[in-house]
Design an enzyme around this catalytic site. Structure first.
Site, PDB file in Angstrom:
ATOM      1  N   ASN A  10     -22.199 110.066  24.911  1.00  0.00           N
ATOM      2  CA  ASN A  10     -21.491 109.620  23.713  1.00  0.00           C
ATOM      3  C   ASN A  10     -21.650 108.107  23.628  1.00  0.00           C
ATOM      4  O   ASN A  10     -21.018 107.376  24.376  1.00  0.00           O
ATOM      5  CB  ASN A  10     -20.012 110.017  23.841  1.00  0.00           C
ATOM      6  CG  ASN A  10     -19.151 109.446  22.727  1.00  0.00           C
ATOM      7  OD1 ASN A  10     -19.665 108.956  21.727  1.00  0.00           O
ATOM      8  ND2 ASN A  10     -17.842 109.531  22.908  1.00  0.00           N
ATOM      9  N   LYS A  12     -20.741 106.221  21.257  1.00  0.00           N
ATOM     10  CA  LYS A  12     -19.655 105.580  20.504  1.00  0.00           C
ATOM     11  C   LYS A  12     -20.248 104.568  19.500  1.00  0.00           C
ATOM     12  O   LYS A  12     -21.320 104.828  18.959  1.00  0.00           O
ATOM     13  CB  LYS A  12     -18.654 104.933  21.471  1.00  0.00           C
ATOM     14  CG  LYS A  12     -18.208 105.926  22.557  1.00  0.00           C
ATOM     15  CD  LYS A  12     -17.058 105.458  23.380  1.00  0.00           C
ATOM     16  CE  LYS A  12     -16.695 106.531  24.400  1.00  0.00           C
ATOM     17  NZ  LYS A  12     -15.510 106.219  25.184  1.00  0.00           N
ATOM     18  N   HIS A  94     -12.553 113.492  19.404  1.00  0.00           N
ATOM     19  CA  HIS A  94     -12.501 112.550  20.526  1.00  0.00           C
ATOM     20  C   HIS A  94     -11.186 111.772  20.457  1.00  0.00           C
ATOM     21  O   HIS A  94     -10.701 111.475  19.354  1.00  0.00           O
ATOM     22  CB  HIS A  94     -13.701 111.603  20.459  1.00  0.00           C
ATOM     23  CG  HIS A  94     -13.837 110.762  21.689  1.00  0.00           C
ATOM     24  ND1 HIS A  94     -13.063 109.644  21.909  1.00  0.00           N
ATOM     25  CD2 HIS A  94     -14.617 110.898  22.790  1.00  0.00           C
ATOM     26  CE1 HIS A  94     -13.375 109.130  23.096  1.00  0.00           C
ATOM     27  NE2 HIS A  94     -14.312 109.875  23.645  1.00  0.00           N
ATOM     28  N   GLU A  96     -10.548 108.790  20.762  1.00  0.00           N
ATOM     29  CA  GLU A  96     -10.619 107.553  19.971  1.00  0.00           C
ATOM     30  C   GLU A  96     -10.490 107.848  18.476  1.00  0.00           C
ATOM     31  O   GLU A  96      -9.927 107.060  17.729  1.00  0.00           O
ATOM     32  CB  GLU A  96     -11.922 106.807  20.308  1.00  0.00           C
ATOM     33  CG  GLU A  96     -11.824 106.164  21.694  1.00  0.00           C
ATOM     34  CD  GLU A  96     -13.138 106.033  22.438  1.00  0.00           C
ATOM     35  OE1 GLU A  96     -14.210 106.132  21.818  1.00  0.00           O
ATOM     36  OE2 GLU A  96     -13.078 105.835  23.673  1.00  0.00           O
ATOM     37  N   GLU A 164     -11.055 115.349  28.526  1.00  0.00           N
ATOM     38  CA  GLU A 164     -11.149 113.916  28.789  1.00  0.00           C
ATOM     39  C   GLU A 164      -9.746 113.322  28.892  1.00  0.00           C
ATOM     40  O   GLU A 164      -9.124 113.014  27.859  1.00  0.00           O
ATOM     41  CB  GLU A 164     -11.908 113.222  27.659  1.00  0.00           C
ATOM     42  CG  GLU A 164     -13.320 113.724  27.480  1.00  0.00           C
ATOM     43  CD  GLU A 164     -14.187 112.703  26.772  1.00  0.00           C
ATOM     44  OE1 GLU A 164     -15.187 112.281  27.359  1.00  0.00           O
ATOM     45  OE2 GLU A 164     -13.845 112.306  25.642  1.00  0.00           O
ATOM     46  N   GLY A 170     -13.280 105.096  29.947  1.00  0.00           N
ATOM     47  CA  GLY A 170     -13.657 103.684  29.922  1.00  0.00           C
ATOM     48  C   GLY A 170     -12.851 102.807  30.872  1.00  0.00           C
ATOM     49  O   GLY A 170     -12.898 101.586  30.780  1.00  0.00           O
ATOM     50  N   SER A 209     -15.077 108.186  32.652  1.00  0.00           N
ATOM     51  CA  SER A 209     -15.628 107.365  33.736  1.00  0.00           C
ATOM     52  C   SER A 209     -16.565 108.137  34.669  1.00  0.00           C
ATOM     53  O   SER A 209     -16.626 107.858  35.866  1.00  0.00           O
ATOM     54  CB  SER A 209     -14.500 106.697  34.527  1.00  0.00           C
ATOM     55  OG  SER A 209     -13.771 105.810  33.688  1.00  0.00           O
TER      56      SER A 209
HETATM   57  P1  PGA Z   1     -16.565 106.821  29.520  1.00  0.00           P
HETATM   58  O1  PGA Z   1     -16.270 107.557  28.121  1.00  0.00           O
HETATM   59  O2  PGA Z   1     -17.588 107.650  30.242  1.00  0.00           O
HETATM   60  O3  PGA Z   1     -17.067 105.482  29.134  1.00  0.00           O
HETATM   61  O4  PGA Z   1     -15.259 106.792  30.265  1.00  0.00           O
HETATM   62  C1  PGA Z   1     -16.216 108.956  28.039  1.00  0.00           C
HETATM   63  C2  PGA Z   1     -15.940 109.403  26.624  1.00  0.00           C
HETATM   64  O5  PGA Z   1     -15.094 108.777  25.952  1.00  0.00           O
HETATM   65  O6  PGA Z   1     -16.539 110.377  26.136  1.00  0.00           O
END
Ligand code: PGA
Length: 249
Positions: A10, A12, A94, A96, A164, A170, A209
Site C-alpha cells: 500500500n 498510500k 483502510h 486512514e 491492521e 507506521g 509495521s
Molecule cells: P505500515 O502500513 O506497514 O507502514 O505500518 C501498513 C498499512 O497501513 O497498510
C-alpha cells in the site's frame, strides 16, 4: 486446503512516475513468486504501472473506490475506472480513510459491492485503536467491523480481509504473535459462521509495521495468509524480502 498467500503493498499518498522503476525491479527480481504480489499505488500511477509491468507476476490495485460507477462526484474514482486502468484489486476501509474521510462500515460495504460488480477483489481493512485494545474490546471491534464492512456472499475470489491494528500502522510497533493469532482465529471463525465453507480460503492479511526482519515470524502465525505493507513496500529491495519470506512460509 492450501491458500495461496498474498503480499500486498500500500503506497498510500507516495510515489511519482519515476518510482514505477521500483516495481519494475520487483517484478524482474521475482518473476515466478511463490505467493501473489500486489502493489496499490496512488491512482495517478495505476495505469502507467500496469502498463510498465505488463504480464509480470505483480498485480496492481487501487486504494479506494466510489460506491457508484460514474456520475457527479468530483475527485472520486469508481471501481470500473480502476479496473479500466489495469487494477485487479482495491483496498477498502483502510483506517486512514476511516479517519480522514469518516468512512463507516456501511460505506465500506457498499464500496465492496461496487468493487465486486466491476470484477475487483476487495481488500477490506479492519483494526482496533490502542484505546480499544487497552479496554479489552479488540475482538468485539474487529468482528463488528467485519460484520458491517463485508457484503453478503463473500468468497475468496472477491474478498481479502486485512487486520491492521491502528496503533501498529507506521509506528514500528508490531502486534505480538499471540495478539495476531488471537485476532486472526476470531476473524476466521466469524467468516465461517457467516459465509460457511466459502470462507475457508478467504485470505487474512496482517498489516502494521511489517518489515523484512519481522516478516518470517509473522508469516508463521496460523491463519496469516499474507501481509498488507505500507512503508516497506515502497522499495523493491524491502518489499522483495517480504515477498521472499512469504513465499517460503
Ligand atoms: P505500515 O502500513 O506497514 O507502514 O505500518 C501498513 C498499512 O497501513 O497498510
Amino acid at each position: 486446503m492450501t491458500i495461496r498467500k498474498l503480499a500486498a503493498g500500500n503506497w498510500k499518498m507516495n510515489g511519482l512516475t519515476a518510482d514505477i522503476a521500483e516495481v519494475e525491479k520487483l517484478a524482474r527480481a521475482h518473476p515466478t513468486p511463490s505467493c501473489d504480489v500486489l502493489i496499490c499505488p496512488p491512482a495517478t500511477l495505476i495505469a502507467p504501472m500496469a502498463q510498465a509491468i505488463g504480464t509480470s507476476a505483480v498485480a496492481v490495485g487501487g486504494q479506494d473506490c466510489h460506491a457508484t460507477d460514474a456520475g457527479a462526484h468530483t475527485g472520486d474514482i469508481s471501481a470500473a475506472m480502476l479496473r479500466d486502468a489495469g487494477a485487479s484489486h482495491v483496498i477498502l476501509g483502510h483506517s486512514e480513510r476511516r479517519t480522514d474521510h469518516e468512512e463507516t462500515d456501511a460505506a465500506v460495504r457498499i464500496k465492496a459491492h461496487a468493487a465486486r460488480a466491476s470484477g475487483l477483489v476487495s481488500i477490506v481493512c479492519i483494526g482496533e485503536t490502542l484505546a480499544q485494545r487497552e479496554a479489552g474490546v479488540t475482538l468485539d471491534v474487529v468482528t463488528s467491523q467485519m460484520d458491517g464492512s463485508l457484503p453478503d456472499g463473500c468468497t475468496a475470489a472477491d474478498t481479502v480481509v486485512a487486520y491492521e491494528p491502528i496503533w501498529a500502522i507506521g509506528t514500528g510497533k508490531v502486534a505480538t504473535m499471540d495478539q495476531i493469532a488471537e485476532v486472526h482465529a476470531a476473524m476466521r471463525a466469524a467468516l465461517e459462521a457467516r459465509f460457511g465453507a466459502a470462507a475457508a480460503d478467504i485470505r487474512l492479511l496482517y498489516g502494521g509495521s511489517v518489515k523484512a526482519d519481522n516478516a518470517e515470524q509473522i508469516f508463521a502465525v496460523p491463519d496469516v495468509d499474507g501481509a498488507l505493507v505500507g512503508g516497506a513496500s515502497l522499495k523493491a529491495a524491502d518489499f522483495g524480502a517480504i515477498v521472499a519470506a512469504l513465499g517460503a512460509a
